[in-house]
Scaffold this motif. Sequence first.
Motif, short mmCIF file in Angstrom:
data_model
loop_
_atom_site.label_atom_id
_atom_site.label_comp_id
_atom_site.label_asym_id
_atom_site.label_seq_id
_atom_site.Cartn_x
_atom_site.Cartn_y
_atom_site.Cartn_z
N ALA A 1 0.83 -1.22 0.00
CA ALA A 1 0.00 0.00 0.00
C ALA A 1 0.86 1.26 0.00
CB ALA A 1 -0.94 -0.01 1.20
N GLU A 2 1.97 1.20 0.68
CA GLU A 2 2.92 2.33 0.73
C GLU A 2 2.21 3.70 0.73
OE1 GLU A 2 7.35 2.66 -0.84
OE2 GLU A 2 5.88 2.75 -2.45
N CYS A 3 1.61 4.01 1.86
CA CYS A 3 0.70 5.16 1.88
C CYS A 3 1.38 6.47 2.24
CB CYS A 3 -0.43 4.88 2.86
SG CYS A 3 0.17 4.58 4.54
N GLU A 4 2.58 6.42 2.82
CA GLU A 4 3.24 7.68 3.17
C GLU A 4 3.52 8.48 1.90
OE1 GLU A 4 5.24 9.50 5.59
OE2 GLU A 4 5.28 8.24 7.37
N PRO A 5 3.26 9.77 1.93
CA PRO A 5 3.61 10.59 0.77
C PRO A 5 5.11 10.48 0.47
CG PRO A 5 2.29 11.84 2.32
CD PRO A 5 2.60 10.55 2.97
N TRP A 6 5.50 10.75 -0.74
CA TRP A 6 6.89 10.82 -1.21
C TRP A 6 7.57 9.47 -1.36
CZ3 TRP A 6 8.55 15.72 -2.57
CH2 TRP A 6 7.84 16.80 -2.02
N ILE A 7 7.28 8.50 -0.52
CA ILE A 7 8.05 7.25 -0.56
C ILE A 7 7.56 6.37 -1.72
CG2 ILE A 7 8.79 5.23 0.75
CD1 ILE A 7 8.24 6.66 3.26
N THR A 8 8.50 5.82 -2.48
CA THR A 8 8.11 4.99 -3.62
C THR A 8 8.96 3.72 -3.76
OG1 THR A 8 9.58 6.27 -5.08
CG2 THR A 8 7.28 6.96 -4.95
N CYS A 9 9.70 3.35 -2.71
CA CYS A 9 10.59 2.20 -2.88
C CYS A 9 9.81 0.92 -3.13
CB CYS A 9 11.55 2.07 -1.70
SG CYS A 9 10.77 1.98 -0.10
N ASP A 10 8.67 0.75 -2.47
CA ASP A 10 7.87 -0.46 -2.69
C ASP A 10 7.21 -0.43 -4.07
OD1 ASP A 10 8.58 -1.23 -0.19
OD2 ASP A 10 6.63 -0.84 0.75
N ASP A 11 6.79 0.75 -4.47
CA ASP A 11 6.18 0.91 -5.79
C ASP A 11 7.15 0.45 -6.87
OD1 ASP A 11 4.82 1.70 -8.02
OD2 ASP A 11 4.87 3.86 -7.59
#
Lengths: 338, 501
Positions: free
Chosen positions: B161-171
């Motif tokens: 889900a990686e919901c924190e803004p800015w973070i995209t490592c899981d994406d």
Amino acid sequence: MAYAPHIAQPVSVRIVMLKVLAALIPGIVAYVWFFGPAILVQILLASLTALTAEALMLKLRGKPVLLFVTDGSALVTAWLVALTFPPIVPWWLTVTGVLIAIVVTKHLYGGLGQNPFNPAMVAFCAMIVAYPQLMSQWPRAEMNTFEPMLRAIFASDRQLDAIVMATPLDALRTILRDPEQRATIAGILGSHATFGNIGGRGWEWVAAGYLIGGLWLLQQRIITWHVPVAFAVTLALVATAFNIANPDRFVGANFHLFTGGAMLGAFFIATDPVSGSTTPLGKIIFAAGAALLTWIIRSFGAYPDGMAFAIVLMNLFVPLIDMLTQPKVFGHRRKSDR
Amino acid sequence: MLELFGFPGGIKPDSHKEESAGTPIRQAPLPPLLVVPFRQSATGGVDIRVKAGERVLKGQCIGSAEGPFGTCVHAPTSGTVIAIEARTLPHPSALAAPCAIIEADGADAWRERVPLDAYSADPETVRSRIREAGIVGLGGAVFPSHVKMNARIDTLVINGAECEPWITCDDRLMRERAPMIVAGAAIIRHLMGAKRVLFGIEDNKPDAAAAMRTALQTAGHPEMQVVTVPTRYPAGGEKQLIHVLTGIEIPYGKLGPDFGVQCFNVGTAHAVARAVLHDEPLISRIVTLAGNYAWPGNVETLIGTPIDALLALGEPKPDTDRIVMGGPMMGFVLPDTSLPVVKATNCLLAMSPTLFPPPPPEMPCIRCGACTRACPMLLQPHELYWYARSKNFGKTQEYHLFDCIECGCCAYVCPAHIPLVDYYRFAKSEIRAREREKAAADRARERYEFRKYREEREKAEKAARLAAKAAETKAKLAQEGAAAVIAAAQSRAHPEGKDEA
Ligand code: SF4
Ligand code: SF4
């Protein structure tokens, strides 16, 4: 920002308060339309008094004056005082009312966010107890002649017979209680000049203005549905029930909702977050209690409109209500058993 | 279609994902010096297995797991351990802890690797492989994964889900390495006996969801399903995601398996696959460089790489005034950028006054209830704040302080700009400190009472012994007296008679 979260929504106490003020404008426009611009004089007077008193109190309490004076909360109180007082009360009454609200009810209890009672409503209660006569002179609808009103406010020339008349609530109460008149609700509503189609000439439009502003506040998520709905539904239910049981003695729901401070109370006063309940169920109890008390005081009490007393009385119960209506925390709700 | 449940509260801050999600994962260059902390998980300890001066190979275990909650620590590259010393860790408490300082030899030479067949091997072997590979939750909580796999469950949730803004490592990881994530999920599912696997991905990551779906189709896993969930912070919170996907609410103090469900981050699943299938321990992770950089993006980084070296890859703009580890909602400002990357380092957010303006001045709470409406745990943040501020800690606990997941939603929406979460952290740490003190006092009292008890017992025993001895002596004397008489009589009869007493 040293600690998380490092971002914040662009809202502020000031924005919240300004939106409340903006939401009052439709009601004020209707007010001016039907009862003349005197109310604007009172709002101005109340605002200036409130800001001055607020600044002085902040200075005395050693708080940052500019930051707090500009937060808009004093203006909201001032406007509510002006809007709940008759527009032709003498200037010193408005000033005293605002001082009671700001100095005593707000700052002596610790300032913004700390007052257990609604400041404007305390002011109203104090003034109607102290000056019942002055506090029950309301202008005649569509008699919006500015000049005699101004004189009533600033000169102590109170030859008001030409412009003053009873409000619907007041008229209803006096006539019903006069055994000589043997009046019934239907008779009064049909014949008396004070009453328009719903609650009373002009006043129902002012109430409609507040309703519009209140709905906008709801849409803006400044208030939630709980308070206005619980207030209106309770008032309507009790009024309707008694009206059905005894139509000669008790007036119906429309009348109650659209006269006096009901609409203002439902959307702007009972919703005051500082002195009201904060849990969803608590808000409902608080507003329903306030509506019930309003109806009781209106129907049996010594004062024509019981809203102010009702709110202040309910303020007393807020800590208890809040304590008893804690919502179930995530994971502690029954659904977790599924 | 799976029925979604939603969770209460939550907020929708600007996601700012595009800036760093657009470019493929880069490989960070091998730094000349790595600082590998021996403490890499939220729990448990390690036995340090190397000495200064020792040569190590890439992937070699340099600290072995201690106790059931420990995880191992490995050399991220080959080289020489030049020192073992305490260094500050990138942690909110700025703790110092022992670290291995490794000078890389540049060869990046692996130790021997032995792939494992997760399906024919004994489950215990697979679990200890995961433990020995040092795998911890890569969503940021760094809880040892093998501990979480120690149960039978119904539903396995994989958190993308990686919901924190800015973070995209899981994406980026899902877009680029979906098959490995699926392989890892399959191993965990096998270990835990889950009937179904749900990949929860926020709907603002359509490419990641598509990549995961393709990977599932290719691998042929009918029991696995990608579910897109509405984008709303904190949808990636473990409890929130589980609730959205299954309707189960896990209360404070309870664990997923109590309700037949367990949740792992996509990065963790990926690490599990690498550990089991390729025998590669967790020595690297993907770190998002987002915020005030000239070159934002995601970087695959060896654990132990100095953060400065990574920042150089992103080139923070000149007005950068601080670096946050983690996202803007829950991250913390790094005291120092020379600290090493650890397993919890998911994002290095470069902040500038323009991108992240300082908060307006704090005002008193007006009880507006915005915080209550935003709280995903259905707490009453303004009451918690009130009691935490007045140090009425008993009341904070009555108002479920410890259910607070410190997501920051309440502080985000507060029009009075009150740093609410700080008050909760303060209250929690005070309460914990008091409990520790109380426990210590209890222990001291117990020790004292035990000593007293022991002393009394010893005294009593001594008295009893003395009494016994006295009695014995008396008896002996009496006996001896009798014996003497007999002996005298015997010696009279037999001159060489022995004492038979
Ligand atoms: S959002 Fe802020 S001001 Fe509003 S009730 Fe919560 S703490 Fe108070
Ligand atoms: S930080 Fe705690 S209190 Fe605030 S919204 Fe999150 S869970 Fe609720």
